[in-house]
Design an enzyme around this catalytic site. Structure first.
Site, PDB file in Angstrom:
ATOM      1  N   GLY A  85     -81.430 -22.119  19.435  1.00  0.00           N
ATOM      2  CA  GLY A  85     -81.865 -21.735  18.082  1.00  0.00           C
ATOM      3  C   GLY A  85     -80.991 -20.648  17.489  1.00  0.00           C
ATOM      4  N   SER A 108     -78.772 -20.857  14.839  1.00  0.00           N
ATOM      5  CA  SER A 108     -78.176 -21.092  13.514  1.00  0.00           C
ATOM      6  C   SER A 108     -78.703 -20.153  12.435  1.00  0.00           C
ATOM      7  CB  SER A 108     -78.409 -22.546  13.082  1.00  0.00           C
ATOM      8  OG  SER A 108     -79.787 -22.782  12.921  1.00  0.00           O
ATOM      9  N   ARG A 109     -79.749 -19.422  12.740  1.00  0.00           N
ATOM     10  CA  ARG A 109     -80.289 -18.531  11.695  1.00  0.00           C
ATOM     11  C   ARG A 109     -81.139 -17.426  12.328  1.00  0.00           C
ATOM     12  NH1 ARG A 109     -85.612 -20.867  10.324  1.00  0.00           N
ATOM     13  NH2 ARG A 109     -85.900 -22.518  11.819  1.00  0.00           N
ATOM     14  N   ASN A 145     -84.416 -18.829  22.637  1.00  0.00           N
ATOM     15  CA  ASN A 145     -84.877 -18.232  21.380  1.00  0.00           C
ATOM     16  C   ASN A 145     -85.540 -19.238  20.447  1.00  0.00           C
ATOM     17  OD1 ASN A 145     -84.728 -16.308  18.969  1.00  0.00           O
ATOM     18  ND2 ASN A 145     -83.395 -17.998  18.326  1.00  0.00           N
ATOM     19  N   SER A 193     -93.313 -13.133  21.928  1.00  0.00           N
ATOM     20  CA  SER A 193     -93.818 -12.529  20.691  1.00  0.00           C
ATOM     21  C   SER A 193     -94.954 -11.580  21.033  1.00  0.00           C
ATOM     22  CB  SER A 193     -94.337 -13.618  19.755  1.00  0.00           C
ATOM     23  OG  SER A 193     -95.078 -13.034  18.704  1.00  0.00           O
ATOM     24  N   TYR A 218     -99.482 -20.805  18.157  1.00  0.00           N
ATOM     25  CA  TYR A 218     -98.329 -19.913  18.325  1.00  0.00           C
ATOM     26  C   TYR A 218     -98.625 -18.878  19.422  1.00  0.00           C
ATOM     27  CZ  TYR A 218     -94.484 -16.777  17.111  1.00  0.00           C
ATOM     28  OH  TYR A 218     -93.363 -15.997  17.159  1.00  0.00           O
ATOM     29  N   ALA A 260    -100.823 -19.033  21.842  1.00  0.00           N
ATOM     30  CA  ALA A 260    -100.932 -19.670  23.156  1.00  0.00           C
ATOM     31  C   ALA A 260     -99.548 -20.001  23.703  1.00  0.00           C
ATOM     32  CB  ALA A 260    -101.784 -20.935  23.049  1.00  0.00           C
ATOM     33  N   LYS A 308     -96.691 -18.519  23.032  1.00  0.00           N
ATOM     34  CA  LYS A 308     -95.942 -17.316  23.388  1.00  0.00           C
ATOM     35  C   LYS A 308     -96.547 -16.613  24.610  1.00  0.00           C
ATOM     36  CE  LYS A 308     -92.615 -17.500  20.336  1.00  0.00           C
ATOM     37  NZ  LYS A 308     -91.211 -17.673  20.757  1.00  0.00           N
TER      38      LYS A 308
END
Lengths: 271, 244
Positions: A37, A39-40, A116, A168, A181, A183, A185
């Site tokens: 991940g 690219s941004r 990531n 996170s 989200y 769960a 993380k």
């Protein structure tokens, strides 16, 4: 909370970091790093920071060729080793294995894996469908399993490696955030701890970095009034930024960090 | 690169010396305290005799800080202590420390060092830290203050008090941009770990995923990063135990 004014009447409020300087020598020369991940957002910042420190960087991305090219171009501007981009979904096992095979062919090793890639959607449980749940859990958790499985055997062979999973705060603390989200993380933390035990004997360090609210990060969907509450509660009274998180990532995967494993570091400004 | 100035309390100990070396190796200036034995002089280090548990020690520290012409960029507290175990006649230590065999005085003494002394040093350093653009406080805690392991009760309790201190201070000092964290090492090759029984050391190695003890340099590297570069982590315990 103590009232600081009582202790030091001259203390002024400073709501953001000023005069930040990069000073510690972090040398990643000769290190080969794969970032998923990239690219941004945070992924791009990590690619740039690792390249600045001398690492040779490859990254994956799922959607935008133009954004991936931007990351490559920005690394080229650093006049460091050129980066490679692979359009590989975090869920595509065959493509992931093929990419690792190609990288090992070119590099002979992978020293650093930073997991990531991730997604978030702001849906309450009542509106969340099974496919929403699966999409988040698959990308954020199964994706880490697939990339790690493909890379770790080469690290075992080299008896060395750093795996850094981007978790996170939402997976570590009680927060009003989407359950899929949170769960996923929280799963990343469990994955990190168990894997650190399994591969520690091969000198592979596995850690998790759990950022809080970052400028431009997944928290951009948080409503304004909620965001103001967060800023009040954060000890440093500001959101973090990608650059400072990326700089810490560089430290975590460097040869300056060789006895930390199985840990989750929360980087949230003190929420 | 602009040189920064750091205060290392107990800079003469096993971890403290490694922190001082790490900082001066990168061109920074250090004020370091010692208690009993002054280390060799070296450029960029100002050594200061200071026992944090005494009024005279705190006075010495206060005077040294008053002489600062530049901001204090970071404060590291690397205070250590001998672990009280139970010695057998053959000089081997027992695997299990007997929690209630300690002299209660020892418990009070450790709280005086790790709690009151740490509090005093931070209070003295605060006005100088707040002049820095990126001030940090790092307290050296211990694995035994974070995870449940066989250890002397008084030492674990005193080291565990660091956790509350870090969390509360991080909330309080965050508004003036001072970050407060602890670095909590597991068993190291030397230092306080020297006094631990061989049996307990073998147990540690069996359960430590990296299958080895840590070094002072590895702990110093983490402390250095948190003193020098950290801008957004506060209130955290950074455990360095090779995945125990």
């Amino acid at each position: 909370m103590l009232n600081l004014v009582v202790i030091h009447p001259k203390i002024k409020l400073i709501s953001e970091t000023k005069g930040y300087q990069v000073t510690m020598k972090i040398d990643l020369s000769g290190q080969k790093a794969l970032i998923t991940g990239g690219s941004r957002g945070l992924g791009r910042a990590i690619c740039l920071e690792l390249a600045k420190c001398g690492a040779q960087v490859a990254f994956t991305y799922a959607r935008s060729d133009a954004e991936a090219q931007k990351t490559i171009d920005q690394i080229a501007l650093l006049k460091k080793l050129p980066a490679q981009a692979f359009k590989v979904s975090a869920l595509d096992q065959a493509a992931t294995v093929a990419m690792i095979k190609q990288l090992i062919g070119n590099w002979q090793k992978i020293d650093i894996l930073i997991n990531n890639a991730g997604i978030s959607e702001f849906l309450p449980l009542a509106l969340m469908e099974e496919e929403d749940w699966d999409r988040t859990l698959d990308t954020n958790l199964k994706g880490i399993f697939l990339s790690t499985k493909a890379v770790v055997q080469h690290m075992v062979k080299n008896r060395n490696g750093h795996i850094l999973n981007i978790g996170s705060l939402a997976g570590a603390r009680i927060l009003a955030a989407p359950i899929d989200y949170c769960a996923s993380k929280a799963g990343v933390i469990g994955f990190t701890e168990a894997l650190s035990k399994e591969v520690g004997r091969y000198n592979i360090k596995v850690n998790c970095l759990a950022p809080g609210i970052l400028d431009g990060g997944v928290a951009k969907g948080i409503p304004e009034n909620k965001m103001q509450d967060f800023m009040q509660q954060i000890s440093l009274h500001r959101a973090g930024n990608f650059t400072e998180v990326a700089r810490f990532c560089a430290f975590l995967v460097s040869n300056k960090n060789t006895y930390m494993s199985g840990t989750t570091t929360i980087m949230d400004g003190g929420l | 690169m602009k040189a920064k100035t750091f205060l290392v309390v107990a800079g003469s100990g096993y971890i403290g010396q490694a922190v001082v070396s790490s900082l001066i190796d990168e061109g920074h200036n250090v004020i370091a305290t010692f208690h009993t034995k002054k280390p060799k002089d070296s450029p960029n280090v100002q050594w200061l005799n200071c026992d944090l548990t005494s009024d005279s020690g705190l006075d010495n520290l206060s005077q040294a800080l008053k002489g600062l012409k530049v901001p204090l960029d970071g404060l590291a507290l690397a205070v250590g202590g001998k672990i009280a175990g139970v010695l057998l006649p053959n000089n081997e230590r027992l695997n299990f420390f007997r929690s209630f065999e300690h002299d209660p005085e020892w418990l009070a003494q450790l709280f005086q060092i790790y709690g009151v002394g740490t509090y005093g040093a931070i209070k003295l350093a605060l006005p100088y830290l707040q002049k820095s653009p990126n001030p940090n406080i790092v307290i050296v805690g211990s694995l035994i203050g974070i995870k449940a392991v066989n250890s002397p009760l008084c030492f674990a309790a005193a080291k565990g008090s660091t956790r509350g201190l870090v969390e509360s201070l991080s909330k309080d000092l965050g508004q003036i941009n001072i970050k407060v964290n602890s670095v909590d090492p597991g068993m190291l090759e030397a230092g306080a770990s020297t006094d631990i029984s061989n049996q307990l050391k073998q147990e540690y190695l069996k359960h430590c995923a990296l299958r080895r003890f840590g070094t002072a340099q590895e702990v110093a590297n983490a402390i250095h990063w948190f003193l020098d570069e950290n801008t957004y982590i506060t209130g955290q315990a950074i455990v360095l135990d090779g995945a125990l």
